[in-house]
Scaffold this motif. Sequence first.
Motif, PDB file in Angstrom:
ATOM      1  N   GLN A  76       0.802  -1.112  -0.063  1.00  0.00           N
ATOM      2  CA  GLN A  76      -0.047  -0.156   0.125  1.00  0.00           C
ATOM      3  C   GLN A  76       0.812   1.286   0.054  1.00  0.00           C
ATOM      4  O   GLN A  76       0.532   2.190  -0.682  1.00  0.00           O
ATOM      5  N   GLN A  77       2.014   1.263   0.816  1.00  0.00           N
ATOM      6  CA  GLN A  77       2.713   2.424   0.788  1.00  0.00           C
ATOM      7  C   GLN A  77       3.502   2.637  -0.506  1.00  0.00           C
ATOM      8  O   GLN A  77       3.389   3.788  -0.995  1.00  0.00           O
ATOM      9  N   ALA A  78       3.996   1.650  -1.088  1.00  0.00           N
ATOM     10  CA  ALA A  78       4.412   1.830  -2.534  1.00  0.00           C
ATOM     11  C   ALA A  78       3.680   2.429  -3.468  1.00  0.00           C
ATOM     12  O   ALA A  78       3.893   3.123  -4.408  1.00  0.00           O
ATOM     13  N   LYS A  79       2.407   1.676  -3.284  1.00  0.00           N
ATOM     14  CA  LYS A  79       1.362   2.374  -4.429  1.00  0.00           C
ATOM     15  C   LYS A  79       1.247   3.961  -4.051  1.00  0.00           C
ATOM     16  O   LYS A  79       0.834   4.647  -4.964  1.00  0.00           O
ATOM     17  N   VAL A  80       1.028   4.277  -2.729  1.00  0.00           N
ATOM     18  CA  VAL A  80       0.766   5.653  -2.267  1.00  0.00           C
ATOM     19  C   VAL A  80       2.100   6.411  -2.713  1.00  0.00           C
ATOM     20  O   VAL A  80       1.878   7.530  -3.584  1.00  0.00           O
ATOM     21  N   ASP A  81       3.164   5.953  -2.605  1.00  0.00           N
ATOM     22  CA  ASP A  81       4.547   6.651  -3.212  1.00  0.00           C
ATOM     23  C   ASP A  81       4.523   6.880  -4.802  1.00  0.00           C
ATOM     24  O   ASP A  81       4.707   7.971  -5.292  1.00  0.00           O
ATOM     25  N   ALA A  82       3.924   5.733  -5.315  1.00  0.00           N
ATOM     26  CA  ALA A  82       3.825   5.840  -7.093  1.00  0.00           C
ATOM     27  C   ALA A  82       2.890   7.066  -7.132  1.00  0.00           C
ATOM     28  O   ALA A  82       2.942   7.743  -8.297  1.00  0.00           O
ATOM     29  N   ALA A  83       1.659   7.163  -6.360  1.00  0.00           N
ATOM     30  CA  ALA A  83       0.585   8.147  -6.951  1.00  0.00           C
ATOM     31  C   ALA A  83       1.360   9.399  -6.490  1.00  0.00           C
ATOM     32  O   ALA A  83       0.896  10.324  -7.312  1.00  0.00           O
ATOM     33  N   SER A  84       1.897   9.730  -5.548  1.00  0.00           N
ATOM     34  CA  SER A  84       2.574  10.937  -5.205  1.00  0.00           C
ATOM     35  C   SER A  84       3.939  11.221  -6.342  1.00  0.00           C
ATOM     36  O   SER A  84       3.634  12.307  -6.617  1.00  0.00           O
ATOM     37  N   ILE A  85       4.366  10.327  -6.827  1.00  0.00           N
ATOM     38  CA  ILE A  85       5.147  10.689  -8.053  1.00  0.00           C
ATOM     39  C   ILE A  85       4.732  11.018  -9.035  1.00  0.00           C
ATOM     40  O   ILE A  85       5.015  12.090  -9.904  1.00  0.00           O
ATOM     41  N   LEU A  86       3.491  10.374  -9.394  1.00  0.00           N
ATOM     42  CA  LEU A  86       2.700  10.869 -10.472  1.00  0.00           C
ATOM     43  C   LEU A  86       2.091  12.274 -10.376  1.00  0.00           C
ATOM     44  O   LEU A  86       1.854  12.786 -11.379  1.00  0.00           O
ATOM     45  N   GLY A  87       1.887  12.649  -9.234  1.00  0.00           N
ATOM     46  CA  GLY A  87       1.505  13.923  -9.167  1.00  0.00           C
ATOM     47  C   GLY A  87       2.142  15.079  -8.992  1.00  0.00           C
ATOM     48  O   GLY A  87       1.636  16.199  -8.845  1.00  0.00           O
ATOM     49  N   GLN A  88       3.548  14.752  -9.172  1.00  0.00           N
ATOM     50  CA  GLN A  88       4.382  15.867  -9.136  1.00  0.00           C
ATOM     51  C   GLN A  88       4.665  16.611 -10.306  1.00  0.00           C
ATOM     52  O   GLN A  88       4.181  16.066 -11.644  1.00  0.00           O
ATOM     53  N   PRO A  89       4.953  17.891 -10.437  1.00  0.00           N
ATOM     54  CA  PRO A  89       5.106  18.523 -11.811  1.00  0.00           C
ATOM     55  C   PRO A  89       5.781  17.703 -12.892  1.00  0.00           C
ATOM     56  O   PRO A  89       5.674  17.926 -14.016  1.00  0.00           O
ATOM     57  N   THR A  90       7.032  17.342 -12.455  1.00  0.00           N
ATOM     58  CA  THR A  90       8.028  16.686 -13.397  1.00  0.00           C
ATOM     59  C   THR A  90       8.041  15.298 -12.840  1.00  0.00           C
ATOM     60  O   THR A  90       7.988  14.866 -11.749  1.00  0.00           O
TER      61      THR A  90
END
Length: 149
Positions: A76-90
Amino acid sequence: MTDRSFRIVVIFLLVLNTFLVGALAGGGLTWIRKTQARAGMMPLAGEQLPSAQKKALRAALNEARKDEREIILEAQQAKVDAASILGQPTLDKEALSAALARARDADIALRAKLEQRAVDFAAGLSYDERRALAESLVRRSMPKAAATK
């Protein structure tokens, strides 16, 4: 009974009946939707087992999930991290790939442990119970269109 009181009673009964009809219609629609949802659900593995064995299988799998809570949280944490990375401007493709790989590895590890628990459970079943379990696994793996034909 006067004309005025008669009208009040009639209006009251009409309002009451309107609410009753609405409640019955709403309840009927809810029941129909739940019935249709259950009909479209994928059958659970082990549904053909006797009740006691079905409960034992579910208990064994739930126990395995509780034992592997750390792996579940890691995925779950890895998926949250992936979502966070996707939400970054770059987009950091390497970090996203690494987060998704962590999630995938944790999911695979959890599945392997759950499958091993199912194998251990199946080892204690009789031949007939194992056949019933096999039938439910086949039915579960069939596409919905093939199952209805």
